[in-house]
Motif scaffolding. Structure first.
Motif: not given
Length: 162
Positions: A2, A28-29, A32-33, A70, A73, A75
């Motif tokens: 991250q 996403f890789s 963290s958001k 994902f 995760i 988002y």
């Protein structure tokens, strides 16, 4: 790994394809958001997009794709009424994930953020995903291809039907 606490990205996501998946995967890789701006029907139409799905359907499809691919995760999806949405005013956004095709948006975003005395964001450019013909995959090409398939299919049926 991250790299950023919060990144932003956006799109119309009318027909989710491998190009969209590459953008989502990158976002996403590295964070963290992720804040995902989803174009409103009005914004998409103003940009000349011929939508197949309305906003609520696109939102539902996007959430489904994210939750399936994902899991776990963090988002948030924000309705975009302009090109940048919360990325302009959200001071904690550290990066903007864009495709090669939309990389100029990052420069514009940083200009707008400077006007609001916000720090610039890092522009993370994701290469275009290419189809078998070597051309970039896009929703427009997918729609045109489907339209062409329907037209040719109709011609073949009428030509070869008894």
């Amino acid at each position: 790994m991250q790299l950023f606490d919060l990144v932003a990205m956006g799109g119309t996501f009318d027909a989710i394809h491998s190009g969209h998946m590459a953008l989502l995967n990158k976002a996403f890789s590295i964070s963290s958001k992720v804040i995902i701006g989803l174009s409103s029907d009005q914004l998409a139409t103003k940009k000349g997009k011929n939508l197949v799905n309305d906003y609520s359907k696109r939102l539902s499809l996007l959430k489904s794709v994210i939750e399936k691919n994902f899991p776990n995760i963090s988002y948030e999806i924000s309705k975009l009424e302009n090109d940048f949405g919360p990325a302009i005013i959200e001071g904690s956004v550290k990066a903007l994930v864009v495709s090669e095709e939309t990389s100029n948006k990052g420069l514009l975003l940083n200009d707008l953020r400077a006007e609001k005395n916000l720090p610039p964001v890092k522009i993370v450019v994701v290469p275009m995903v290419l189809a078998e013909d070597g051309k970039a995959i896009s929703t427009t090409r997918i729609k045109n291809s489907r339209s062409e398939e329907r037209r040719v299919g109709k011609e073949c049926r009428s030509r070869w039907s008894p």
